[in-house]
Design a protein around this motif. Sequence first.
Motif, mmCIF file in Angstrom:
data_model
loop_
_atom_site.group_PDB
_atom_site.id
_atom_site.type_symbol
_atom_site.label_atom_id
_atom_site.label_comp_id
_atom_site.label_asym_id
_atom_site.label_seq_id
_atom_site.Cartn_x
_atom_site.Cartn_y
_atom_site.Cartn_z
ATOM 1 N N SER A 186 43.756 18.034 13.881
ATOM 2 C CA SER A 186 43.282 17.489 13.033
ATOM 3 C C SER A 186 42.618 18.902 12.064
ATOM 4 C CB SER A 186 42.171 16.909 13.439
ATOM 5 O OG SER A 186 41.271 17.302 14.384
ATOM 6 N N SER A 187 42.427 19.899 12.846
ATOM 7 C CA SER A 187 42.218 21.290 12.124
ATOM 8 C C SER A 187 43.078 21.756 11.414
ATOM 9 C CB SER A 187 41.451 22.189 13.114
ATOM 10 O OG SER A 187 40.180 21.515 13.399
ATOM 11 N N LEU A 188 44.386 21.685 11.720
ATOM 12 C CA LEU A 188 45.548 22.456 11.368
ATOM 13 C C LEU A 188 45.545 22.493 9.762
ATOM 14 C CD1 LEU A 188 48.272 21.641 13.792
ATOM 15 C CD2 LEU A 188 47.018 23.656 13.737
ATOM 16 N N PRO A 189 45.588 21.193 9.012
ATOM 17 C CA PRO A 189 45.579 21.323 7.682
ATOM 18 C C PRO A 189 44.483 22.110 6.708
ATOM 19 C CG PRO A 189 45.485 18.920 8.426
ATOM 20 C CD PRO A 189 45.052 19.805 9.579
ATOM 21 N N LEU A 190 43.275 22.733 7.560
ATOM 22 C CA LEU A 190 42.162 23.263 6.929
ATOM 23 C C LEU A 190 42.546 24.859 7.062
ATOM 24 C CD1 LEU A 190 39.309 21.453 8.927
ATOM 25 C CD2 LEU A 190 40.076 20.893 6.832
ATOM 26 N N LEU A 191 43.615 24.941 7.600
ATOM 27 C CA LEU A 191 43.918 26.549 8.013
ATOM 28 C C LEU A 191 45.312 26.837 7.342
ATOM 29 C CD1 LEU A 191 43.027 26.598 11.571
ATOM 30 C CD2 LEU A 191 41.673 27.540 9.630
ATOM 31 N N GLN A 192 45.696 26.029 6.273
ATOM 32 C CA GLN A 192 46.989 26.308 5.696
ATOM 33 C C GLN A 192 46.721 27.307 4.334
ATOM 34 O OE1 GLN A 192 49.616 24.956 6.883
ATOM 35 N NE2 GLN A 192 48.484 24.151 8.260
ATOM 36 N N GLY A 193 47.542 27.906 4.065
ATOM 37 C CA GLY A 193 47.754 29.049 3.144
ATOM 38 C C GLY A 193 46.773 30.193 3.173
ATOM 39 N N LEU A 194 46.366 30.726 4.308
ATOM 40 C CA LEU A 194 45.468 31.910 4.616
ATOM 41 C C LEU A 194 46.279 33.072 4.366
ATOM 42 C CD1 LEU A 194 44.050 30.629 8.153
ATOM 43 C CD2 LEU A 194 42.888 30.755 5.794
ATOM 44 N N ASP A 195 45.314 33.890 3.866
ATOM 45 C CA ASP A 195 45.808 35.597 3.801
ATOM 46 C C ASP A 195 45.351 36.033 5.253
ATOM 47 O OD1 ASP A 195 46.611 34.886 1.186
ATOM 48 O OD2 ASP A 195 44.902 35.898 0.220
ATOM 49 N N LEU A 196 44.349 35.688 5.442
ATOM 50 C CA LEU A 196 43.860 36.322 6.801
ATOM 51 C C LEU A 196 43.468 35.350 7.918
ATOM 52 C CD1 LEU A 196 42.750 38.854 8.359
ATOM 53 C CD2 LEU A 196 40.566 38.405 7.067
ATOM 54 N N LEU A 197 43.719 35.398 9.060
ATOM 55 C CA LEU A 197 43.499 34.445 10.220
ATOM 56 C C LEU A 197 42.858 35.548 11.367
ATOM 57 C CD1 LEU A 197 43.096 31.980 11.711
ATOM 58 C CD2 LEU A 197 45.593 32.264 12.702
ATOM 59 N N ILE A 198 41.569 35.237 11.631
ATOM 60 C CA ILE A 198 40.858 36.003 12.549
ATOM 61 C C ILE A 198 40.833 35.169 13.886
ATOM 62 C CG2 ILE A 198 39.081 37.374 13.525
ATOM 63 C CD1 ILE A 198 38.220 37.854 10.244
ATOM 64 N N LEU A 199 41.376 35.534 14.920
ATOM 65 C CA LEU A 199 41.668 34.484 16.304
ATOM 66 C C LEU A 199 41.371 35.217 17.351
ATOM 67 C CD1 LEU A 199 42.694 31.504 16.589
ATOM 68 C CD2 LEU A 199 44.968 32.706 16.741
ATOM 69 N N PRO A 225 49.612 32.789 8.653
ATOM 70 C CA PRO A 225 48.640 33.467 7.564
ATOM 71 C C PRO A 225 49.442 34.772 7.055
ATOM 72 C CG PRO A 225 48.024 33.753 9.740
ATOM 73 C CD PRO A 225 49.162 32.828 9.863
ATOM 74 N N LYS A 226 49.218 35.392 5.887
ATOM 75 C CA LYS A 226 49.757 36.720 5.697
ATOM 76 C C LYS A 226 49.590 37.694 6.840
ATOM 77 C CE LYS A 226 50.090 36.084 0.730
ATOM 78 N NZ LYS A 226 49.222 35.848 -0.340
ATOM 79 N N ARG A 227 48.300 37.726 7.134
ATOM 80 C CA ARG A 227 47.961 38.638 8.361
ATOM 81 C C ARG A 227 46.987 37.960 9.267
ATOM 82 N NH1 ARG A 227 44.246 43.877 6.745
ATOM 83 N NH2 ARG A 227 44.660 45.108 8.580
ATOM 84 N N ALA A 228 47.082 38.412 10.567
ATOM 85 C CA ALA A 228 46.087 37.912 11.523
ATOM 86 C C ALA A 228 45.485 39.157 12.403
ATOM 87 C CB ALA A 228 46.985 37.175 12.563
ATOM 88 N N LEU A 229 44.223 38.764 12.609
ATOM 89 C CA LEU A 229 43.617 39.987 13.393
ATOM 90 C C LEU A 229 42.949 39.314 14.697
ATOM 91 C CD1 LEU A 229 41.887 41.832 10.498
ATOM 92 C CD2 LEU A 229 43.399 42.883 12.324
ATOM 93 N N PHE A 230 43.153 39.919 15.836
ATOM 94 C CA PHE A 230 42.479 39.231 16.976
ATOM 95 C C PHE A 230 41.132 39.823 17.434
ATOM 96 C CE2 PHE A 230 47.345 38.782 17.827
ATOM 97 C CZ PHE A 230 47.197 37.780 17.438
ATOM 98 N N THR A 231 40.386 38.979 17.924
ATOM 99 C CA THR A 231 38.956 39.418 18.338
ATOM 100 C C THR A 231 38.552 38.906 19.769
ATOM 101 O OG1 THR A 231 36.736 39.584 17.439
ATOM 102 C CG2 THR A 231 37.672 37.474 17.031
ATOM 103 N N HIS A 232 37.264 38.971 19.907
ATOM 104 C CA HIS A 232 36.660 38.417 21.396
ATOM 105 C C HIS A 232 37.595 38.990 22.398
ATOM 106 C CE1 HIS A 232 34.305 35.905 24.073
ATOM 107 N NE2 HIS A 232 33.727 35.426 22.853
ATOM 108 N N ILE A 233 37.923 40.311 22.268
ATOM 109 C CA ILE A 233 38.950 40.979 23.230
ATOM 110 C C ILE A 233 38.368 41.753 24.425
ATOM 111 C CG2 ILE A 233 40.675 42.771 23.436
ATOM 112 C CD1 ILE A 233 40.171 42.625 19.866
ATOM 113 N N SER A 234 38.848 41.399 25.516
ATOM 114 C CA SER A 234 38.423 41.983 26.861
ATOM 115 C C SER A 234 38.924 43.277 27.217
ATOM 116 C CB SER A 234 38.619 40.915 27.942
ATOM 117 O OG SER A 234 39.752 41.221 28.397
ATOM 118 N N HIS A 235 38.489 43.911 28.348
ATOM 119 C CA HIS A 235 38.987 45.166 28.662
ATOM 120 C C HIS A 235 40.622 45.111 29.128
ATOM 121 C CE1 HIS A 235 37.506 44.445 33.053
ATOM 122 N NE2 HIS A 235 37.944 43.683 32.608
ATOM 123 N N ASP A 236 41.106 43.956 29.144
ATOM 124 C CA ASP A 236 42.385 43.663 29.435
ATOM 125 C C ASP A 236 43.458 44.418 28.553
ATOM 126 O OD1 ASP A 236 44.604 42.673 31.343
ATOM 127 O OD2 ASP A 236 44.904 41.012 29.902
#
Length: 269
Positions: A186-199, A225-236
């Motif tokens: 149900s959240s997928l339609p809210l995330l269409q057409g993004l330039d930037l996704l932070i995940l 999305p055009k670009r994605a950046l990852f966050t909440h990253i561990s020492h792995d």
Amino acid sequence: MQGTLTFLGSGTSMGVPTLGCRCAVCANAHLAGSPNRRTRPSILIAYNNKHVLIDTGQDFHAQAVREDLQSVDAVLYTHGHADHILGMDDLRPLSFKNSDGLPLFADEATADIIERVFEYTFRKVDRYPTSARVTLHRISTNPGTFVPLFGVDFLRVPVTHGRNTIAGYRFGPAAYLTDTSDIPDSSLPLLQGLDLLILDALRREPHPSHLHLEKSIELVNKLAPKRALFTHISHDLDHLSTNASLPANMQLAHDGLKLEFDITYEVKA
Ligand SMILES: [Zn+2]
Ligand SMILES: [Zn+2]
Ligand SMILES: [Zn+2]
């Protein structure tokens, strides 16, 4: 309208270096300026001379000093875990500048936790006199809920975080989905057409309440999305070698990373 997004922190709840750990990533994170040094996750969005935060973790004070943050106009909370709310009290000196009370926005479950943890701040009688001057606004969890702030609509995007459903936010062509183990259909339609996704991308191995790198990549490919950046990253995940292994449109974020984009966004009724 131009907006600037700053990663105040890109680390997981334990931070990197992780206490008691001597792995190569944690050792590197001890070096000044290392991109592996990751404080607790939060972003700052500046536009229209306003400063909006998503979450205030335990490292908020150090992050605000590092970025020379002189004012905050609103805070949106994703959920009530310590790495997202425990810096709330450090808003105190900034909140005194706001005569109506610095507005905080959180869903019912998160607002209840904030009120309980910072009981002395929200007490009706005998309130501690120099408590944060904040006003807690409870926002609905209904699909399509958004918070209009200074000309930009912040759309609440429900995401799965282990056994809970918490808030991600979309603002303009960008979305911030921290602490995500899955994205409900149900959240997928809210995330269409993004330039930037932070995940969220915690580590390589699967985890019950966070995305692991392989699944994060899968979701980026699905949402395109055009670009994605990852966050909440561990020492792995080592910053440089992991980034070198990722597709060109995906990278690990790092503390202090700044991006400029056109933030103009109104939710269509
Ligand atoms: Zn977290
Ligand atoms: Zn480590
Ligand atoms: Zn969490």
